[in-house]
Design an enzyme around this catalytic site. Structure first.
Site, PDB file in Angstrom:
ATOM      1  CG  HIS A 168       7.429   4.434   0.888  1.00  0.00           C
ATOM      2  ND1 HIS A 168       7.070   5.514   1.685  1.00  0.00           N
ATOM      3  CD2 HIS A 168       7.448   3.350   1.706  1.00  0.00           C
ATOM      4  CE1 HIS A 168       6.910   5.096   2.926  1.00  0.00           C
ATOM      5  NE2 HIS A 168       7.120   3.793   2.974  1.00  0.00           N
ATOM      6  CG  HIS A 193      -0.128   0.155   2.511  1.00  0.00           C
ATOM      7  ND1 HIS A 193       0.457  -0.924   3.146  1.00  0.00           N
ATOM      8  CD2 HIS A 193       0.199   1.256   3.233  1.00  0.00           C
ATOM      9  CE1 HIS A 193       1.116  -0.481   4.215  1.00  0.00           C
ATOM     10  NE2 HIS A 193       0.973   0.827   4.284  1.00  0.00           N
TER      11      HIS A 193
END
Length: 179
Positions: A121, A37
């Site tokens: 990220h 995620h």
């Protein structure tokens, strides 16, 4: 008390492509692709009443349209003591606006500011005692790749259990972006 954060799901095809970056790195604890995620705003351990306020403020979230994202490189957090290997997201004005709106909305209901700089990220591995030369070789080999593009249509409220990094994460509620 639930441990909550807002974020973006990673489509399964992008997750699969990122999972191919796994392996061959001593001291790496690889994250399962189903737990990939992009965190927008870490909220932390909060009581039920505050969790209800979080859901309420997210349901009334201002208009944001779907937007494209691209994951295009590998990076490391931790400097001289690397602690995480990640897949980095290319700069996106729409993503930065969405994350900033989350920060402001959650501060309005009394949550303290998140003091960390937003670096979008996908965490691929938690690192412990990973030899720097091995890490450099891994990034040199796997770090440059064809950008993985996808469109963001919603953000979600995730919960997690107290664990040693990397999930499991549960989607508590999703919040579609305006069409």
């Amino acid at each position: 008390m639930p441990r909550l954060f807002t974020g973006l799901e990673i489509p399964s095809d992008v997750g699969f492509a990122l999972s191919l970056k796994r392996g061959g790195l001593a001291g790496a604890r690889w994250i399962s692709p189903e737990n990939y995620h992009i965190t927008l705003r870490y909220i932390g351990d909060i009581d039920r009443r505050t969790a209800d306020e979080v859901v309420d403020v997210l349901e009334r979230f201002g208009a944001a349209e779907p937007f494209a994202l691209s994951v295009d490189h590998l990076g490391v957090f931790g400097g001289n003591k690397p602690r995480a290997l990640y897949a980095g997201v290319a700069p996106s004005e729409a993503l930065t606006r969405l994350q900033g709106a989350h920060e402001r909305a959650l501060q309005r209901i009394g949550l303290p500011p998140d003091g960390r700089k937003f670096v979008p990220h996908v965490t691929l591995a938690r690192l412990r005692d990973t030899p720097p030369g091995d890490l450099a070789a891994h990034i040199a080999q796997a770090g440059h790749f064809v950008p993985l593009r996808f469109t963001v249509h919603q953000f979600v409220l995730f919960s997690s259990r107290d664990s040693v990094g990397g999930g499991p994460y549960v989607i508590e509620q999703d919040f579609p972006l305006a069409a």
